[in-house]
Design an enzyme around this catalytic site. Structure first.
Site, PDB file in Angstrom:
ATOM      1  N   ASP A 112      -5.557   3.875   2.540  1.00 31.23           N
ATOM      2  CA  ASP A 112      -6.391   2.848   1.910  1.00 31.23           C
ATOM      3  C   ASP A 112      -7.840   3.281   1.754  1.00 31.23           C
ATOM      4  O   ASP A 112      -8.755   2.454   1.753  1.00 31.23           O
ATOM      5  CB  ASP A 112      -6.342   1.519   2.705  1.00 31.23           C
ATOM      6  CG  ASP A 112      -4.918   1.059   2.925  1.00 31.23           C
ATOM      7  OD1 ASP A 112      -4.134   1.150   1.970  1.00 31.23           O
ATOM      8  OD2 ASP A 112      -4.588   0.642   4.043  1.00 31.23           O
ATOM      9  N   LYS A 164      -8.011   6.341  -2.805  1.00 26.30           N
ATOM     10  CA  LYS A 164      -7.560   7.528  -3.539  1.00 26.30           C
ATOM     11  C   LYS A 164      -7.291   7.226  -5.006  1.00 26.30           C
ATOM     12  O   LYS A 164      -7.622   8.015  -5.886  1.00 26.30           O
ATOM     13  CB  LYS A 164      -6.279   8.104  -2.889  1.00 26.30           C
ATOM     14  CG  LYS A 164      -6.522   8.689  -1.515  1.00 26.30           C
ATOM     15  CD  LYS A 164      -5.226   9.082  -0.841  1.00 26.30           C
ATOM     16  CE  LYS A 164      -4.362   7.922  -0.453  1.00 26.30           C
ATOM     17  NZ  LYS A 164      -4.854   7.082   0.641  1.00 26.30           N
ATOM     18  N   GLY A 170      -0.194   1.973  -2.088  1.00 28.40           N
ATOM     19  CA  GLY A 170      -0.693   1.051  -3.113  1.00 28.40           C
ATOM     20  C   GLY A 170      -2.015   1.608  -3.593  1.00 28.40           C
ATOM     21  O   GLY A 170      -3.012   1.498  -2.904  1.00 28.40           O
ATOM     22  N   HIS A 171      -2.001   2.273  -4.722  1.00 30.81           N
ATOM     23  CA  HIS A 171      -3.226   2.903  -5.221  1.00 30.81           C
ATOM     24  C   HIS A 171      -3.852   1.991  -6.283  1.00 30.81           C
ATOM     25  O   HIS A 171      -3.268   1.741  -7.323  1.00 30.81           O
ATOM     26  CB  HIS A 171      -2.923   4.296  -5.782  1.00 30.81           C
ATOM     27  CG  HIS A 171      -2.536   5.265  -4.698  1.00 30.81           C
ATOM     28  ND1 HIS A 171      -2.168   6.559  -4.924  1.00 30.81           N
ATOM     29  CD2 HIS A 171      -2.491   5.102  -3.357  1.00 30.81           C
ATOM     30  CE1 HIS A 171      -1.906   7.141  -3.772  1.00 30.81           C
ATOM     31  NE2 HIS A 171      -2.090   6.280  -2.804  1.00 30.81           N
TER      32      HIS A 171
HETATM   33  P1  IMP Z   1       5.950   3.076   6.432  1.00 27.55           P
HETATM   34  O1  IMP Z   1       5.488   4.370   5.872  1.00 27.55           O
HETATM   35  O2  IMP Z   1       6.083   1.991   5.407  1.00 27.55           O
HETATM   36  O3  IMP Z   1       7.169   3.170   7.285  1.00 27.55           O
HETATM   37  O4  IMP Z   1       4.799   2.545   7.416  1.00 27.55           O
HETATM   38  C1  IMP Z   1       4.425   3.278   8.584  1.00 27.55           C
HETATM   39  C2  IMP Z   1       2.975   3.000   8.941  1.00 27.55           C
HETATM   40  O5  IMP Z   1       2.130   3.552   7.931  1.00 27.55           O
HETATM   41  C3  IMP Z   1       2.611   1.511   9.019  1.00 27.55           C
HETATM   42  O6  IMP Z   1       1.575   1.354   9.981  1.00 27.55           O
HETATM   43  C4  IMP Z   1       2.052   1.220   7.638  1.00 27.55           C
HETATM   44  O7  IMP Z   1       1.162   0.127   7.641  1.00 27.55           O
HETATM   45  C5  IMP Z   1       1.331   2.534   7.351  1.00 27.55           C
HETATM   46  N1  IMP Z   1       1.255   2.820   5.922  1.00 27.55           N
HETATM   47  C6  IMP Z   1       2.235   3.243   5.107  1.00 27.55           C
HETATM   48  N2  IMP Z   1       1.785   3.427   3.860  1.00 27.55           N
HETATM   49  C7  IMP Z   1       0.476   3.123   3.890  1.00 27.55           C
HETATM   50  C8  IMP Z   1      -0.549   3.145   2.903  1.00 27.55           C
HETATM   51  O8  IMP Z   1      -0.358   3.516   1.745  1.00 27.55           O
HETATM   52  N3  IMP Z   1      -1.792   2.747   3.306  1.00 27.55           N
HETATM   53  C9  IMP Z   1      -2.042   2.386   4.587  1.00 27.55           C
HETATM   54  N4  IMP Z   1      -1.111   2.362   5.548  1.00 27.55           N
HETATM   55  C10 IMP Z   1       0.140   2.728   5.194  1.00 27.55           C
END
Ligand code: IMP
Length: 423
Positions: A13, A16, A40-41
């Site tokens: 976050d 990017k 989420g870009h």
């Molecule tokens: P997962 O990749 O969805 O399994 O999430 C694993 C961890 O990474 C969790 O703490 C999510 O909140 C965090 N996370 C995954 N993708 C993002 C992102 O794009 N931005 C911020 N945190 C992320």
């Protein structure tokens, strides 16, 4: 021609999407190399806000080719929704968006497995976005996964069925109550797969190799952040891919000696969504202000992000792991109005002062040690040149550059493309 990288240096976050969008005019190709719809870009221009999850952030620039690399995991259903949102822009998607045959597919049952696994963990849950990321990468490394290229063969549904049946049995192993209607989920999935098959699949490593030979300029776009890296992040509270620079080599098939600039993005403060340690997290009015002014809500899940001061111990670690050559500081505008700013420059680690990122940064082991600095009151959001930046912000930036030993080339002062100051 070398391939440049653009990576998040914190827990994701960092902004990017905006920076890739701003930089795309300098590149012919933008290539995503890991992660999936957990990302989420967010991009903003002409007063409109766009959130991309799997599609690279160069999609709105005329002439740019966007590649979804082999290291990415694709959920056809979410991908289709993203494409539907692009409909109004009349883009020639078949020619500007190319998908690696080696990218893995997220099945509906991967999402269910994610939900079951998180529910079973109880208080120890990762805080996953529940998009099926972990289970899909597990199938990839377990050599069971389905890839985009499989869809070009007539037996793909058989492969799908075998894997989905296995997943259903696995869901049964978890002692949790997950409600789902697989038939409905599968109907959506099959429909979305048919749409996906209308797009252009490529051998992206070969495409990128040729593009490099032809002198094309390529930017590899990272997702999530370095502290969520499966190897170097705050394990187990991480995502399931290598979000760091090396991930661009394995996620695109680019050789290490072909990497050029490594552009690292960080926020002027720190945020994190989901569970896991966060030494500089604030639970007071300062954290509340950062969250409110910075609109710190997840672009994928809408969850409120945890906020805290900038952690230079963690940032130095990320700079080191990635070999960052230039930095971009985001959301400086959010800190306007704080009389004093704090920057964590060391940790008290079990009674000892350390400046490296240790194995364990749980609160019982680590207390941040801060350097205090003067804040600035000026609204930065209308500023467009480095000469307009307030003196206290310049002191803040100079301090960071000295500590990190890497120049800060861009200071972002708002979400719009235009709110970007070059130094
Ligand atoms: P997962 O990749 O969805 O399994 O999430 C694993 C961890 O990474 C969790 O703490 C999510 O909140 C965090 N996370 C995954 N993708 C993002 C992102 O794009 N931005 C911020 N945190 C992320």
């Amino acid at each position: 021609m070398a391939v440049d990288l653009l990576l998040g240096l914190q827990w994701g976050d960092e902004g990017k999407g905006k920076i890739v969008d701003v930089l795309t005019k300098n590149y012919d190709i933008i290539a995503r190399f890991q992660g999936g719809p957990n990302a989420g870009h967010t991009l903003e221009f002409d007063g409109i806000k766009h959130v991309l999850h799997t599609i690279p952030s160069g999609i709105f620039h005329k002439g740019a080719i966007n590649i979804v690399g082999n290291g990415v995991v694709i959920d056809p259903v979410i991908f289709q929704k993203e494409l539907d949102n692009l409909h109004k822009f009349n883009l020639d998607i078949k020619s500007i968006l190319l998908i690696s045959r080696k990218a893995h597919l997220i099945l509906p049952t991967h999402r269910l497995l994610d939900a079951a696994s998180e529910a079973a963990k109880g208080k120890a849950k990762i805080g996953s976005t529940l998009k099926g990321i972990g289970p899909t990468y597990m199938d990839k490394t377990g050599r069971n996964g389905m890839r985009v290229g499989d869809l070009e063969f007539s037996d793909w549904k058989e492969k799908y069925r075998n894997l989905a049946d296995k997943h259903e049995a696995m869901i049964g192993f978890y002692d949790v109550d997950i409600q789902y209607d697989l038939q409905e989920l599968e109907a959506d999935f099959f429909k979305a797969v048919e749409k996906l098959k209308e797009l252009t699949f490529i051998d992206s490593e070969e495409y990128l190799f040729k593009a490099q030979k032809e002198g094309k300029k390529i930017l590899a776009e990272g997702a999530q952040g370095s502290l969520l890296d499966i190897d170097f992040g705050t394990y187990p509270f991480v995502t399931s891919s290598n979000t760091t620079a090396a991930g661009a080599c394995t996620g695109l098939g680019v050789a290490p000696n072909q990497i050029g600039e490594v552009k690292g993005i960080f926020k002027a403060y720190t945020t994190r969504v989901g569970s896991g340690p966060f030494p500089t997290e604030l639970f007071d009015a300062d954290g509340e202000i950062m969250g409110r002014v910075g609109n710190e809500f997840g672009a994928t899940t809408g969850r409120a992000r945890r906020c805290g001061w900038l952690d230079l111990v963690a940032l130095k670690y990320a700079v080191q792991i990635n070999g960052v050559t230039e930095l971009m500081m985001m959301k400086g505008d959010v800190l306007s109005g704080f009389k004093k700013l704090k920057v964590c420059t060391a940790y008290n680690y079990k009674g000892e002062t350390i400046t490296h990122f240790p194995y364990n940064i749980e609160p019982e082991s680590v207390t941040p040690i801060y350097t205090e600095m003067d804040g600035w009151a000026e609204d930065l959001t209308k500023m467009s040149t480095a000469s307009q930046l307030p003196a206290a912000l310049n002191t803040y930036i100079d301090f960071l550059e000295k500590e990190l030993e890497v120049p800060i080339k861009i200071v972002s002062v708002g979400p719009d493309r235009k709110q970007t100051i070059y130094r």
